[in-house]
Design a protein around this motif. Structure first.
Motif, PDB file in Angstrom:
ATOM      1  N   PHE A  53       1.704   2.445  -3.368  1.00 32.39           N
ATOM      2  CA  PHE A  53       0.456   2.996  -4.126  1.00 32.39           C
ATOM      3  C   PHE A  53       0.595   4.533  -3.765  1.00 32.39           C
ATOM      4  O   PHE A  53       0.408   5.353  -4.307  1.00 32.39           O
ATOM      5  CB  PHE A  53      -0.751   2.420  -3.626  1.00 32.39           C
TER       6      PHE A  53
ATOM      7  N   TYR B  64       0.691  -1.310  -0.147  1.00 26.80           N
ATOM      8  CA  TYR B  64       0.112   0.061  -0.193  1.00 26.80           C
ATOM      9  C   TYR B  64       1.015   1.381   0.126  1.00 26.80           C
ATOM     10  O   TYR B  64       0.557   2.357  -0.772  1.00 26.80           O
ATOM     11  CB  TYR B  64      -0.839   0.046   1.346  1.00 26.80           C
TER      12      TYR B  64
ATOM     13  N   LEU C  58      -8.125   0.160  -4.298  1.00 23.84           N
ATOM     14  CA  LEU C  58      -6.959   0.369  -5.201  1.00 23.84           C
ATOM     15  C   LEU C  58      -7.226   0.017  -6.548  1.00 23.84           C
ATOM     16  O   LEU C  58      -6.558   0.701  -7.695  1.00 23.84           O
ATOM     17  CB  LEU C  58      -5.778  -0.643  -4.763  1.00 23.84           C
TER      18      LEU C  58
END
Length: 380
Positions: A54, A51, A104
């Protein structure tokens, strides 16, 4: 070039999804990795990203593209704010991680589908997805090491994805060569097309292995650790050995009709050819052209073979195979050069390791001298 071809060349990423996540409990850094699946015009592959990657991508896109991406990145779950950084994602429930995965995926697809192409066309976004550079067409051909070769910016993730793709291409080439051998043994007219396909794939493999070796030099300059460089260099050498074996396999294909083992063929292997058999093989007493029928001629014959008899077709096929042998020899020479490049990389890495050892020894000596100087200062 058609509109679809131009689109595939300028924007190789066709679709993207986040199908799953994996909890990795390896110490000292347990975390959750999200699997990202990317579809290109010629292949599909997967990578894994955390994560935090991202989140870093979101900030880089906002900084380099002049505006934030068209969709908001799913925030961290409120319950994880009070947890330790290394345990936050691990302690989330499966339902919370599934919600994050869906968010996502929606975020990536929003970037890919937006009318403004500046986010999906940025090098940062393509590096994150380990996508090929503009104009590569998702694994298209290029001149191996010469003019027309595609330059690309390498990252560790992009190198790993390309290595996996090259391994898959090598397996596919082996399958193609097996299919060619079966067609040659059966005297199939499609054997030449399959051999040509295998030769093209072999040339592309040589080029891509050279790109992987060049990528290691880029990663070494970017600060990749010595151990990881050694490991990846060994992977490149293994691929080079496998491709050399495939090159030899491509050059020693069986001859047409070699697989016939019927009683009549076995009985006549050691017998001299009779006059009738000689006439059959030489085509004496009949017209040189073969008549296969309209449907067969339309599907099997070519302008080169239509005017030849059986002996002429075999001679033409032998000529094609001789041409392939000469080209495969050139490929073998190129593979030797690639292996030499890998050995040079290994030698350079060993030299850098010695320099680092000397630097460590010098640092220890300086630390000892600094301690002595501090003691003398305290005495003064």
């Amino acid at each position: 070039m058609s509109l679809a071809a131009r689109s595939a060349t300028s924007d190789p990423i066709q679709s993207v999804s986040v199908p799953s996540f994996t909890k990795l409990a390896a110490k000292p850094d347990p975390h959750v990795a999200f699997t990202v699946s990317i579809s290109l015009p010629t292949r599909t592959y997967s990578i894994q990203q955390r994560y935090s990657a991202f989140a870093a991508l979101y900030h880089k896109l906002a900084a380099t593209c002049g505006a934030p991406p068209p969709a908001e990145l799913p925030p961290k779950h409120p319950g994880s704010w009070f947890l330790a950084p290394l345990a936050a994602a691990r302690d989330l429930s499966d339902a919370q991680l599934e919600e994050r995965r869906a968010g996502l995926e929606h975020w990536l697809r929003a970037i890919l589908a937006d009318r403004d192409p500046r986010w999906r066309s940025s090098r940062t976004f393509k590096d994150f997805l380990a996508a090929p550079p503009d104009g590569a067409g998702g694994g298209g051909q290029a001149a191996p090491g010469g003019e027309g070769a595609v330059s690309r910016s390498w990252t560790a993730t992009a190198w790993t994805a390309e290595h996996a793709a090259v391994e898959g291409a090598a397996r596919q080439l082996r399958t193609t060569l097996d299919r060619r051998d079966a067609q040659l043994l059966a005297s199939s007219s499609t054997a030449h097309a399959t051999a040509k396909e295998a030769k093209t794939a072999l040339v592309d493999l040589v080029r891509r292995i050279g790109d992987l070796a060049n990528g290691l030099q880029v990663l070494a300059k970017d600060g990749m650790t010595e151990g990881e460089l050694h490991r990846r260099s060994a992977l490149v050498e293994r691929l080079q050995g496998e491709v050399e074996e495939l090159g030899r396999k491509a050059g020693r294909g069986p001859r047409a009709g070699a697989g016939r083992t019927g009683p009549s063929s076995r009985a006549g292997d050691d017998e001299p050819p009779t006059a009738a058999r000689q006439a059959l093989l030489s085509g004496a007493g009949r017209a040189p052209a073969r008549v296969l029928g309209a449907a067969a001629a339309a599907s099997l014959e070519t302008p080169e073979t239509r005017a030849l008899d059986n002996g002429g077709v075999l001679q033409l096929q032998q000529q094609y195979m001789d041409d392939q042998d000469s080209k495969l020899e050139a490929l073998t020479a190129a593979l030797r050069r690639q292996r030499h490049l890998g050995e040079m990389i290994n030698a350079e890495l060993a030299l850098q390791e010695d320099v680092l050892d000397q630097l460590d020894a010098g640092t220890d000596r300086v630390k000892g001298k600094m301690k002595d100087a501090q003691k003398q200062m305290k005495r003064l």
